[in-house]
Motif scaffolding. Structure first.
Motif, PDB file in Angstrom:
ATOM      1  N   PHE A  36       0.833  -1.203   0.000  1.00 30.92           N
ATOM      2  CA  PHE A  36       0.000   0.000   0.000  1.00 30.92           C
ATOM      3  C   PHE A  36       0.869   1.254   0.000  1.00 30.92           C
ATOM      4  O   PHE A  36       0.640   2.180  -0.776  1.00 30.92           O
ATOM      5  CB  PHE A  36      -0.939  -0.005   1.208  1.00 30.92           C
ATOM      6  CG  PHE A  36      -1.675   1.298   1.410  1.00 30.92           C
ATOM      7  CD1 PHE A  36      -2.654   1.696   0.521  1.00 30.92           C
ATOM      8  CD2 PHE A  36      -1.373   2.120   2.479  1.00 30.92           C
ATOM      9  CE1 PHE A  36      -3.329   2.905   0.692  1.00 30.92           C
ATOM     10  CE2 PHE A  36      -2.037   3.312   2.668  1.00 30.92           C
ATOM     11  CZ  PHE A  36      -3.019   3.714   1.770  1.00 30.92           C
ATOM     12  N   VAL A  75      -8.942   2.727   3.713  1.00 33.81           N
ATOM     13  CA  VAL A  75      -8.058   2.169   4.741  1.00 33.81           C
ATOM     14  C   VAL A  75      -8.349   2.814   6.094  1.00 33.81           C
ATOM     15  O   VAL A  75      -8.486   2.124   7.115  1.00 33.81           O
ATOM     16  CB  VAL A  75      -6.569   2.358   4.349  1.00 33.81           C
ATOM     17  CG1 VAL A  75      -5.647   2.049   5.522  1.00 33.81           C
ATOM     18  CG2 VAL A  75      -6.226   1.493   3.148  1.00 33.81           C
ATOM     19  N   SER A  79     -10.038   0.824   9.336  1.00 33.61           N
ATOM     20  CA  SER A  79      -9.333   0.729  10.619  1.00 33.61           C
ATOM     21  C   SER A  79     -10.152   1.387  11.730  1.00 33.61           C
ATOM     22  O   SER A  79     -10.212   0.870  12.850  1.00 33.61           O
ATOM     23  CB  SER A  79      -7.932   1.333  10.531  1.00 33.61           C
ATOM     24  OG  SER A  79      -7.994   2.717  10.275  1.00 33.61           O
TER      25      SER A  79
END
Length: 172
Positions: A36, A75, A79
């Motif tokens: 990433f 992302v 999270s």
């Protein structure tokens, strides 16, 4: 489990039995983080250079810019949905984050300036007025982001203190 988390788990194939082995899962998670970050840096560098190649390069840079922003927000959202807030769990004032922010501004800003200059009929006066307005909005967004970060940090500290106090009460 929210629809977003279910969808993210499907996209990431997180229910595969491969993840049952903790060592494999940890190694794969680290490899995914490296991948990433590599994709992010390659995209930021390419997106910063492409507007200099012309209008087509600016469109490609804009596409890269939007893809990077989208993936980054996915992302962060995943999270956070799993209980980890990156903004409260790590120091954001680091050289690499500053460099990434500069490249992000060059990528998005360079693409927009190239496209506005091309499609705006060459009227650079209105381009600079638009750039000034965009800069003001960006500055305001940065202030809001910093304030939200500070609020999340305070909330995390209060939650930690509350959990600690509950631990003391239960021990008595």
């Amino acid at each position: 489990m929210s629809a977003f988390v279910r969808a993210a788990r499907f996209v990431g194939d997180l229910d595969d039995e491969f993840y049952a082995d903790e060592l494999q899962r940890d190694a794969w998670n680290e490899a995914s983080a490296v991948g990433f970050q590599s994709l992010l840096w390659i995209g930021l560098i390419a997106g910063s250079v492409l507007p200099f190649t012309g209008v087509t390069g600016a469109w490609v840079a804009l596409g890269i810019y939007l893809a990077l922003i989208t993936v980054s927000f996915v992302v962060l959202a995943y999270s956070r949905a799993r209980g980890i807030d990156m903004y409260t769990s790590q120091e954001l004032r680091r050289v690499r984050i500053g460099l990434a922010a500069v490249l992000l501004v060059l990528s998005g800003g360079g693409a927009m300036i190239r496209l506005l200059a091309h499609y705006g009929g060459g009227d650079l006066g209105s381009l600079w007025i638009g750039a000034a307005g965009g800069a003001a909005l960006g500055f305001a967004a940065a202030i809001v982001g910093v304030k939200m970060h500070q609020r999340r940090q305070r909330e995390a500290e209060l939650a930690a203190e509350k959990a600690e106090l509950q631990g003391f009460d239960e021990a008595d």
